[in-house]
Design an enzyme around this catalytic site. Structure first.
Site, PDB file in Angstrom:
ATOM      1  N   ASP A   1       0.810  -1.220   0.000  1.00  0.00           N
ATOM      2  CA  ASP A   1       0.000   0.000   0.000  1.00  0.00           C
ATOM      3  C   ASP A   1       0.842   1.268   0.000  1.00  0.00           C
ATOM      4  O   ASP A   1       0.349   2.346  -0.339  1.00  0.00           O
ATOM      5  CB  ASP A   1      -0.926   0.026   1.220  1.00  0.00           C
ATOM      6  CG  ASP A   1      -2.089  -0.948   1.097  1.00  0.00           C
ATOM      7  OD1 ASP A   1      -2.299  -1.478  -0.009  1.00  0.00           O
ATOM      8  OD2 ASP A   1      -2.776  -1.172   2.109  1.00  0.00           O
TER       9      ASP A   1
ATOM     10  N   ILE B   1      -3.830 -10.967  -6.098  1.00  0.00           N
ATOM     11  CA  ILE B   1      -2.839 -11.099  -7.172  1.00  0.00           C
ATOM     12  C   ILE B   1      -1.795  -9.991  -7.079  1.00  0.00           C
ATOM     13  O   ILE B   1      -0.646 -10.147  -7.502  1.00  0.00           O
ATOM     14  CB  ILE B   1      -3.534 -11.074  -8.560  1.00  0.00           C
ATOM     15  CG1 ILE B   1      -2.541 -11.480  -9.646  1.00  0.00           C
ATOM     16  CG2 ILE B   1      -4.108  -9.690  -8.871  1.00  0.00           C
ATOM     17  CD1 ILE B   1      -3.176 -11.615 -11.020  1.00  0.00           C
TER      18      ILE B   1
END
Length: 319
Positions: free
Chosen positions: A126, A250
C-alpha cells in the site's frame, strides 16, 4: 550479540530479500540471528530457530516470506504481549528486526515501551507509511497492476466498454495513482479525494466526444464511490456497458522487482548495521535516494498525503 527477525502483517514481495540481506549481513559481523516464524505469534509462542547463510539460499527471487506472517490477535492481549516480552528475555535477544507495515510499526513502539529493542523495516504494497517515500513491495505490486490493466485495456477497447479495475488501498491511494498513470487510465479514484458520480461521468463523456469508445477507471478499494454506484450511474445516464475487475491478492504475489530487491537488500543490511552499533527502536526508510532512520514517535506521526504533482499529471494525461 543475538538478534531475532520476523515478518508481520500482510506479505509483500521483497520480504525474502530483506531477510536474506539481514541474515547474511549478520553472519558477516558474527552476529547470531534467530528466525521468528509467523510474525508476532512466533514471539509469543517461542517459535524461533537459528539462521545462517545457507538458510536464506535461493529465496531472493520469491514473493511471500520464508518466515511466514500473520496479524496477531494474541499480541493485543495482556497475556500474549507479556509472553512475547518474556520469550525475548528468555532467548537473550538484544534486538528484533520487524519487517511489516502500519500495524507492525505500532507493535514496535509498544515493545519499545516495555524495554524491548526493535528495528523496523517497511514492507507493505500500500505504500502508506508517511515517513518513507517507498516501502518494500510497492514497486512489484505497481508493476503487476500496470501489466494486468494493460491486458484489460485490450479487451475493453475491443468491446467498446468502460472497465473499473479495483486495486488495493483502503486509506492510501498510491497504488491507484501510480498505476493509473502507468497504464493510461482515464479516471483514478483515491480514498483521499471525494469524487462524485458526475465527475466520473464527465470524463467518460469527454472521451466519447472525441470518439474514444472505451475507458479505464482505476479505483482504490477505499475510494468513496463504490463500484455499484459508478456502474449504475453510467448505465442509467448514457447506457454504456461497464465491467468490474477486482485484482485482489494477485497484487501481493509474484517475484519482487529489481527495485524492491535492491531496496529490501539495502534495508536489511542497514538493520544489522544499526544493531551492531547498539542502535535500536528506529524505523528505516528512504527519502529520495538516501536511506534514513527515524525514532518511532517521529515516524508514526508523519502523515501520508497524496502526491499533488502526480494528481495533476494524471489529470493532464487523461484529457
Amino acid at each position: 550479540m543475538r538478534i531475532g527477525i520476523l515478518t508481520s502483517g500482510g506479505d509483500a514481495p521483497g520480504m525474502n530479500a530483506a531477510i536474506r540481506a539481514a541474515v547474511r549481513s549478520a553472519a558477516d559481523k558474527n552476529i547470531e540471528i534467530l528466525g521468528i516464524r509467523k510474525g508476532l505469534d512466533g514471539l509469543i509462542y517461542d517459535d524461533m530457530s537459528s539462521m545462517n547463510t545457507f538458510s536464506v539460499a535461493n529465496i531472493l527471487q520469491y514473493g511471500g516470506t520464508m518466515l511466514e506472517t500473520a496479524r496477531s490477535d494474541a499480541f493485543m492481549t495482556d497475556a500474549g504481549f507479556n509472553e512475547a516480552v518474556n520469550n525475548y528475555k528468555k532467548r537473550n535477544l538484544d534486538a528484533i528486526i520487524v519487517i511489516g507495515g502500519n500495524g507492525s510499526i505500532l507493535a514496535c513502539n509498544k515493545l519499545k515501551a516495555a524495554g524491548i529493542n526493535t528495528i523496523f523495516i517497511p514492507a507493505t504494497i500500500d505504500n502508506d507509511l508517511g515517513y518513507s517515500d517507498y516501502s518494500i513491495g510497492f514497486d512489484t505490486a505497481l508493476n503487476t497492476i500496470v501489466s494486468t490493466a494493460s491486458n484489460i485495456r485490450d479487451t475493453a477497447s475491443a468491446h467498446e466498454r468502460s472497465t473499473i479495475i479495483e486495486v488495493m488501498g483502503r486509506k492510501c491511494g498510491d497504488l491507484a495513482l501510480y498505476s493509473g498513470i502507468g497504464c493510461g487510465a482515464d479516471i483514478i479514484l483515491l480514498p483521499e479525494i471525494n469524487n462524485t458520480k458526475d465527475d466520473v461521468l464527465k470524463i467518460i463523456k469527454r472521451g466519447l466526444d472525441r470518439n474514444k469508445m472505451h475507458s479505464i477507471i482505476i479505483r482504490a478499494e477505499g475510494a468513496s464511490l463504490s463500484n455499484d454506484e459508478i456502474i449504475n450511474h453510467i448505465r442509467e445516464t448514457i447506457g454504456r456497458e461497464v465491467k468490474t475487475v477486482i485484482l485482489g491478492y494477485i497484487q501481493r504475489g509474484g517475484s519482487p522487482s529489481a527495485n524492491d530487491r535492491l531496496l529490501a537488500s539495502t534495508m536489511g543490511k542497514t538493520a544489522i548495521d544499526l544493531a551492531s552499533s547498539n542502535i535500536s527502536n528506529r524505523a528505516i526508510g528512504i527519502k529520495g535516494l538516501s536511506i534514513i532512520t527515524l525514532p518511532y514517535d517521529e515516524a508514526i506521526n508523519i502523515q501520508k498525503n497524496p502526491n499533488l504533482e502526480m494528481l495533476e499529471l494524471a489529470d493532464i494525461l487523461a484529457k
